[in-house]
Design a protein around this motif. Structure first.
Motif, PDB file in Angstrom:
ATOM      1  N   VAL A  23     107.376  49.283  85.300  1.00 56.74           N
ATOM      2  CA  VAL A  23     108.407  49.184  84.260  1.00 56.74           C
ATOM      3  C   VAL A  23     107.958  49.953  83.025  1.00 56.74           C
ATOM      4  O   VAL A  23     108.718  50.758  82.471  1.00 56.74           O
ATOM      5  N   ARG A  24     106.726  49.728  82.595  1.00 52.93           N
ATOM      6  CA  ARG A  24     106.218  50.431  81.404  1.00 52.93           C
ATOM      7  C   ARG A  24     106.187  51.948  81.602  1.00 52.93           C
ATOM      8  O   ARG A  24     106.531  52.708  80.702  1.00 52.93           O
ATOM      9  N   GLU A  25     105.789  52.380  82.791  1.00 51.98           N
ATOM     10  CA  GLU A  25     105.732  53.821  83.071  1.00 51.98           C
ATOM     11  C   GLU A  25     107.138  54.421  83.105  1.00 51.98           C
ATOM     12  O   GLU A  25     107.364  55.513  82.573  1.00 51.98           O
ATOM     13  N   LEU A  26     108.071  53.730  83.715  1.00 46.82           N
ATOM     14  CA  LEU A  26     109.451  54.226  83.747  1.00 46.82           C
ATOM     15  C   LEU A  26     110.027  54.334  82.337  1.00 46.82           C
ATOM     16  O   LEU A  26     110.692  55.317  81.999  1.00 46.82           O
ATOM     17  N   LEU A  27     109.753  53.339  81.502  1.00 47.33           N
ATOM     18  CA  LEU A  27     110.220  53.391  80.111  1.00 47.33           C
ATOM     19  C   LEU A  27     109.559  54.553  79.367  1.00 47.33           C
ATOM     20  O   LEU A  27     110.219  55.264  78.613  1.00 47.33           O
ATOM     21  N   ARG A  28     108.259  54.746  79.603  1.00 41.35           N
ATOM     22  CA  ARG A  28     107.538  55.858  78.961  1.00 41.35           C
ATOM     23  C   ARG A  28     108.130  57.205  79.362  1.00 41.35           C
ATOM     24  O   ARG A  28     108.185  58.146  78.567  1.00 41.35           O
ATOM     25  N   THR A  42     121.833  44.590  84.072  1.00 43.89           N
ATOM     26  CA  THR A  42     120.788  45.444  83.519  1.00 43.89           C
ATOM     27  C   THR A  42     119.412  45.062  84.057  1.00 43.89           C
ATOM     28  O   THR A  42     119.234  44.011  84.676  1.00 43.89           O
ATOM     29  N   ALA A  43     118.439  45.898  83.752  1.00 38.14           N
ATOM     30  CA  ALA A  43     117.055  45.638  84.148  1.00 38.14           C
ATOM     31  C   ALA A  43     116.559  44.330  83.530  1.00 38.14           C
ATOM     32  O   ALA A  43     115.861  43.552  84.180  1.00 38.14           O
ATOM     33  N   LEU A  44     116.928  44.074  82.282  1.00 39.95           N
ATOM     34  CA  LEU A  44     116.505  42.838  81.618  1.00 39.95           C
ATOM     35  C   LEU A  44     117.071  41.621  82.343  1.00 39.95           C
ATOM     36  O   LEU A  44     116.377  40.616  82.518  1.00 39.95           O
ATOM     37  N   MET A  45     118.292  41.706  82.783  1.00 41.63           N
ATOM     38  CA  MET A  45     118.895  40.593  83.523  1.00 41.63           C
ATOM     39  C   MET A  45     118.139  40.337  84.817  1.00 41.63           C
ATOM     40  O   MET A  45     117.909  39.182  85.200  1.00 41.63           O
ATOM     41  N   SER A  46     117.729  41.414  85.484  1.00 40.51           N
ATOM     42  CA  SER A  46     116.958  41.273  86.728  1.00 40.51           C
ATOM     43  C   SER A  46     115.623  40.599  86.464  1.00 40.51           C
ATOM     44  O   SER A  46     115.221  39.691  87.194  1.00 40.51           O
ATOM     45  N   ALA A  47     114.927  41.049  85.435  1.00 42.68           N
ATOM     46  CA  ALA A  47     113.623  40.469  85.101  1.00 42.68           C
ATOM     47  C   ALA A  47     113.760  38.990  84.751  1.00 42.68           C
ATOM     48  O   ALA A  47     112.971  38.158  85.211  1.00 42.68           O
ATOM     49  N   ALA A  54     106.585  39.291  81.997  1.00 41.08           N
ATOM     50  CA  ALA A  54     105.924  40.525  81.542  1.00 41.08           C
ATOM     51  C   ALA A  54     106.892  41.706  81.575  1.00 41.08           C
ATOM     52  O   ALA A  54     106.875  42.543  80.669  1.00 41.08           O
ATOM     53  N   CYS A  55     107.732  41.757  82.587  1.00 37.69           N
ATOM     54  CA  CYS A  55     108.729  42.841  82.670  1.00 37.69           C
ATOM     55  C   CYS A  55     109.760  42.695  81.561  1.00 37.69           C
ATOM     56  O   CYS A  55     110.128  43.679  80.905  1.00 37.69           O
ATOM     57  N   ALA A  56     110.222  41.471  81.350  1.00 38.30           N
ATOM     58  CA  ALA A  56     111.199  41.230  80.280  1.00 38.30           C
ATOM     59  C   ALA A  56     110.604  41.596  78.929  1.00 38.30           C
ATOM     60  O   ALA A  56     111.274  42.224  78.098  1.00 38.30           O
ATOM     61  N   SER A  57     109.353  41.237  78.702  1.00 36.16           N
ATOM     62  CA  SER A  57     108.693  41.565  77.435  1.00 36.16           C
ATOM     63  C   SER A  57     108.583  43.069  77.234  1.00 36.16           C
ATOM     64  O   SER A  57     108.830  43.571  76.136  1.00 36.16           O
ATOM     65  N   ALA A  58     108.224  43.778  78.298  1.00 31.90           N
ATOM     66  CA  ALA A  58     108.116  45.238  78.207  1.00 31.90           C
ATOM     67  C   ALA A  58     109.465  45.850  77.832  1.00 31.90           C
ATOM     68  O   ALA A  58     109.529  46.765  77.003  1.00 31.90           O
ATOM     69  N   LEU A  59     110.519  45.350  78.422  1.00 34.17           N
ATOM     70  CA  LEU A  59     111.857  45.854  78.107  1.00 34.17           C
ATOM     71  C   LEU A  59     112.240  45.544  76.663  1.00 34.17           C
ATOM     72  O   LEU A  59     112.774  46.398  75.950  1.00 34.17           O
TER      73      LEU A  59
END
Length: 79
Positions: A23-28, A42-47, A54-59
């Motif tokens: 997730v962090r790499e894709l956002l980067r 959305t991705a946040l809804m999935s997380a 951790a995924c939700a926090s990264a988003l």
């Protein structure tokens, strides 16, 4: 940001599967956290649905992430 026929992106799949480093790499690399699938999911809804904190926090650290963005049914990641 390229989506499958359902509108799901690699970021959404990574969030659904709890792959926080991915997730962090894709956002980067420029993935858009608020891009929704055909139904607005959305991705946040999935997380959040899968409990991947951790995924939700990264988003949520990303300035383009909108936690109150609704689906076509009016649901948000906060619901």
């Amino acid at each position: 940001n390229r989506a499958q026929h359902t509108g799901w992106t690699a970021l959404m799949v990574a969030c659904q599967r709890g792959r926080e480093p991915c997730v962090r790499e894709l956002l980067r690399c420029g993935a858009q956290p608020s891009q929704g699938a055909h139904d607005g999911w959305t991705a946040l809804m999935s997380a959040c649905e899968e409990g991947h904190v951790a995924c939700a926090s990264a988003l949520l650290e990303h300035p383009a992430c909108s936690p109150d963005q609704p689906t076509t049914a009016g649901l948000t990641a906060l619901m």
